[in-house]
Design an enzyme around this catalytic site. Structure first.
Site, short mmCIF file in Angstrom:
data_model
loop_
_atom_site.label_atom_id
_atom_site.label_comp_id
_atom_site.label_asym_id
_atom_site.label_seq_id
_atom_site.Cartn_x
_atom_site.Cartn_y
_atom_site.Cartn_z
CG ASP A 15 3.17 40.76 49.92
OD1 ASP A 15 1.53 41.01 50.10
OD2 ASP A 15 3.67 41.61 50.09
CG ASP A 17 4.62 48.10 52.32
OD1 ASP A 17 4.99 47.77 51.78
OD2 ASP A 17 3.91 48.08 53.28
CG ASP A 213 6.98 41.13 51.75
OD1 ASP A 213 5.74 41.04 52.12
OD2 ASP A 213 6.70 41.91 53.83
#
Length: 341
Positions: A15, A17, A213
């Site tokens: 991922d 950001d 995240d």
């Protein structure tokens, strides 16, 4: 020699950001991890729900932050949407694009014809985020969908993180069209399967590891694709969020940040831990420190708590600390609000 996560999996599906970068800065260890993966022969794919930028733009942005990237290593929800459209339409079919020019380019690359206005020849609508989106765009999409056009949403992210705070994401705008049409789109991005499949196929991976995240997109996407995942606590998800998550949404591993990919795999799994004991009753976890001295590994406590508490539907649970070391660790994890003496 202890095996690294990097040695167990043949591809890293990263991922962006909150995982590779935060705002305008790379997460510490991100550049080194990507370089170590390449040196190890491990494929790297940057997997993003962002449908507003081209793979070239994403790669350029990553490189400017010090994380070397090639466009061929980028998998976006726009690309996944293009694949979905190509599979369901005929070459040359018209697709109404609600999104950026980069999304329109992907539609063209899929052998389809992007348009911006509804006519009775439009066969599908593809919707991705654009900050210049106007009422007219949503109105044209509504007309096409109500006329029977296939509707593909690049992603369903309700919000978009920015330096100013959370702003409306593509999912919020999809909700407006859903309210106007009474229809549900085919979703291409995480946690739906098309984007994950696109990234796995692109990397030619047999045993990929998702690193992200967010529970609701990254980890849920790994669950949907039936692959292992590492949750990093460098972005949105907190230890309290993870502890409250339902068992099906738990990753296999949890770590501080992406740099842990280069460390030993042993100890990163959600499982019972050597230095912490946790007992569970219906409404409470009781934890105690069994180590012999510093350093105290708070994340090991989190892994032990999650291993003991695996709710079907999720939800917070009270945690009782039997000693000062455990109490301090709960405070450090940010779940002291659930702790009782």
């Amino acid at each position: 020699m202890k095996r690294r996560l990097l040695d167990i999996y043949d591809a890293l599906l990263l991922d962006l950001d909150g995982t590779v970068y935060r705002g305008g800065q790379a997460v510490p260890g991100a550049a080194e991890t990507v370089q170590a993966a390449r040196e190890n022969g491990t494929a790297v794919r940057f997997v993003t729900n962002n449908a507003s930028r081209s793979p070239e733009d994403v790669a350029e942005h990553l490189t400017s932050l010090g994380v070397a990237a090639e466009p061929s290593e980028v998998s976006t929800s726009a690309q996944a949407a293009g694949t979905v459209l190509a599979e369901r339409l005929q070459p040359g079919d018209e697709v109404l694009v609600v999104g950026t020019d980069a999304l329109a380019d992907i539609v063209s690359a899929a052998g389809l014809r992007p348009v911006r206005s509804f006519t009775d020849t439009v066969k599908a609508v593809v919707q991705g985020l654009s900050r210049e989106l106007a009422y007219r765009d949503l109105a044209e999409a509504t007309l096409a969908i109500r006329a029977g056009a296939l509707w593909v949403a690049c992603n369903m992210d309700a919000t978009l993180p920015t330096e100013r705070g959370e702003l409306p994401g593509n999912g919020s705008l999809v909700a407006a069209v859903r309210a106007a049409t009474g229809q549900e789109p085919v979703v291409a991005g995480k946690p739906a399967r098309p984007l994950m499949d696109e990234a796995i196929t692109s990397a030619n991976a047999g045993s990929p590891l998702v690193v992200g995240d967010r529970l609701d997109t990254d980890i849920a996407g790994a669950v949907t694709a039936e692959v292992d995942a590492l949750l990093v606590l460098s972005g949105v998800t907190t230890p309290a969020d993870l502890l409250a998550a339902p068992a099906w949404l738990r990753p296999r591993y949890v770590a501080t940040s992406i740099g842990d990919v280069c460390g030993p795999a042993a100890g990163l799994e959600i499982a019972a831990q050597r230095t912490w004991e946790v007992d569970r009753t219906d409404h409470q976890l009781t934890a105690r420190w069994t180590g012999n001295g510093p350093p105290v590994d708070e994340l090991a406590l989190l892994r032990a708590l999650c291993a003991a508490h695996r709710p079907i539907d999720g939800g917070e649970i009270k945690v009782r600390a039997e000693d000062d070391t455990t109490r301090a660790a709960l405070v450090a994890l940010g779940i002291a609000r659930t702790a009782v003496p």
